[in-house]
Design an enzyme around this catalytic site. Structure first.
Site, PDB file in Angstrom:
ATOM      1  N   GLY A  97       0.781  -1.234   0.000  1.00 13.77           N
ATOM      2  CA  GLY A  97       0.000   0.000   0.000  1.00 13.77           C
ATOM      3  C   GLY A  97       0.810   1.281   0.000  1.00 13.77           C
ATOM      4  CG  ASN A 139       1.473   3.659  -5.662  1.00 14.92           C
ATOM      5  OD1 ASN A 139       1.800   4.728  -6.143  1.00 14.92           O
ATOM      6  ND2 ASN A 139       2.064   2.527  -5.966  1.00 14.92           N
ATOM      7  NE  ARG A 166     -11.174 -13.105 -13.204  1.00 15.19           N
ATOM      8  CZ  ARG A 166     -10.031 -12.908 -12.557  1.00 15.19           C
ATOM      9  NH1 ARG A 166     -10.017 -12.127 -11.480  1.00 15.19           N
ATOM     10  NH2 ARG A 166      -8.934 -13.512 -12.944  1.00 15.19           N
ATOM     11  CG  ASN A 223      -4.283   0.136 -12.160  1.00 18.86           C
ATOM     12  OD1 ASN A 223      -4.030  -0.113 -10.988  1.00 18.86           O
ATOM     13  ND2 ASN A 223      -3.678  -0.490 -13.167  1.00 18.86           N
ATOM     14  CG  HIS A 274       0.784  -0.888 -15.710  1.00 19.25           C
ATOM     15  ND1 HIS A 274       0.552  -2.195 -15.329  1.00 19.25           N
ATOM     16  CD2 HIS A 274       1.663  -0.944 -16.739  1.00 19.25           C
ATOM     17  CE1 HIS A 274       1.266  -3.001 -16.111  1.00 19.25           C
ATOM     18  NE2 HIS A 274       1.940  -2.263 -16.963  1.00 19.25           N
ATOM     19  CB  THR A 279     -11.172   0.471 -20.297  1.00 21.37           C
ATOM     20  OG1 THR A 279      -9.875  -0.018 -20.659  1.00 21.37           O
ATOM     21  CG2 THR A 279     -11.165   1.989 -20.326  1.00 21.37           C
ATOM     22  CD  GLU A 283      -7.210  -3.797 -24.722  1.00 23.46           C
ATOM     23  OE1 GLU A 283      -7.949  -2.914 -25.214  1.00 23.46           O
ATOM     24  OE2 GLU A 283      -6.113  -4.145 -25.209  1.00 23.46           O
ATOM     25  CG  LEU A 284      -4.756  -6.221 -17.427  1.00 27.09           C
ATOM     26  CD1 LEU A 284      -5.537  -6.087 -16.137  1.00 27.09           C
ATOM     27  CD2 LEU A 284      -3.928  -7.502 -17.428  1.00 27.09           C
TER      28      LEU A 284
HETATM   29  C1  GRF Z   1       3.665  -0.881  -7.581  1.00 26.76           C
HETATM   30  O1  GRF Z   1       4.745  -1.167  -8.455  1.00 26.76           O
HETATM   31  C2  GRF Z   1       2.502  -0.426  -8.432  1.00 26.76           C
HETATM   32  O2  GRF Z   1       2.906   0.171  -9.640  1.00 26.76           O
HETATM   33  C3  GRF Z   1       1.781  -1.688  -8.727  1.00 26.76           C
HETATM   34  O3  GRF Z   1       1.841  -2.396  -7.493  1.00 26.76           O
HETATM   35  C4  GRF Z   1       3.161  -2.170  -6.926  1.00 26.76           C
HETATM   36  C5  GRF Z   1       3.084  -2.087  -5.428  1.00 26.76           C
HETATM   37  O4  GRF Z   1       2.318  -0.969  -5.090  1.00 26.76           O
HETATM   38  N1  GRF Z   1       0.443  -1.427  -9.168  1.00 26.76           N
HETATM   39  P1  GRF Z   1       1.989  -0.583  -3.535  1.00 26.76           P
HETATM   40  O5  GRF Z   1       3.313  -0.370  -2.821  1.00 26.76           O
HETATM   41  O6  GRF Z   1       1.221  -1.742  -2.920  1.00 26.76           O
HETATM   42  O7  GRF Z   1       1.206   0.684  -3.643  1.00 26.76           O
END
Ligand code: GRF
Length: 195
Positions: A12, A14, A65, A107, A109, A141, A143-144
């Site tokens: 977490g 981010n 899912r 998101n 990436h 969206t 599409e991944l």
């Molecule tokens: C990061 O590289 C992010 O780009 C990807 O998940 C990884 C870990 O993210 N989506 P976090 O430290 O859990 O936010």
């Protein structure tokens, strides 16, 4: 004031950057952090930051899912978010879930999309001999890793880089890019953030 829910699966970092950014005159506030993994360290970090948390373990649902998402929706809808941020969230969402939040589901990436959708992005950039790498915030969206780009940050690939050293350099940029994009989106401005 926009209400933001953040979905995580792991550390977490981010999410922490996003939560810490939503103060003062920022037009948004965090209202919920949800994890699909009860052991996600990010849940503890969210609680330390005073943000409500929820956990919906995806494992009991197996490959169903839709059933997992029906459960996931409960705490999310209860929090009444305006914006959802996937931040290290490692489950692929169904088109039905994505459509429900279309235009307000973000998101991050760890590659310069459209290059390297999917996993192992840093290894792939190194194997390709790229001079640059980075991260992208995009609208989710069906599409991944393919939705409209809302922000990108670039880093140099340095001699001797490994996937780990590159990942660390990119992650530091993610913590700047994602909050910058969220602030703009929360203010109603969809001009891409380019760092
Ligand atoms: C990061 O590289 C992010 O780009 C990807 O998940 C990884 C870990 O993210 N989506 P976090 O430290 O859990 O936010």
């Amino acid at each position: 004031m926009k209400r933001v829910a953040i979905l995580i699966s792991g550390g977490g970092s981010n999410m922490v950057a996003l939560v810490r950014s939503m103060t003062g005159d920022h037009p948004a506030r965090p209202v919920l952090v949800v994890s699909n993994d009860p052991a996600a360290a990010g849940l503890t970090r969210a609680r330390e930051l005073g943000v409500a948390t929820a956990t919906v373990d995806h494992r009991p649902f197996g490959r169903d899912r839709a059933a997992f998402e029906a459960e996931l929706l409960k705490p999310i809808l209860a929090a009444e978010p305006d914006i959802l941020c996937l931040a290290g969230f490692m489950r692929v969402l169904t088109p039905g879930f994505v459509e429900r939040f279309r235009g307000r589901l973000l998101n991050i990436h760890p590659s310069l999309l459209p290059k390297y959708p999917g996993l192992d992005t840093h290894r792939r950039a190194l194997d390709a001999g790229d001079a640059e790498a980075g991260c992208t915030v995009h609208e989710v969206t069906p599409e991944l890793d393919a939705g409209p780009i809302l922000g990108q940050a670039r880093v140099p690939v340095l001699p001797g880089d490994t996937a780990d050293t590159l990942a660390r350099r990119v992650l530091a940029k993610e913590h700047v890019l994602y909050p910058a994009v969220l602030r703009r989106i929360a203010a109603g401005d969809r001009t891409p953030v380019l760092l």
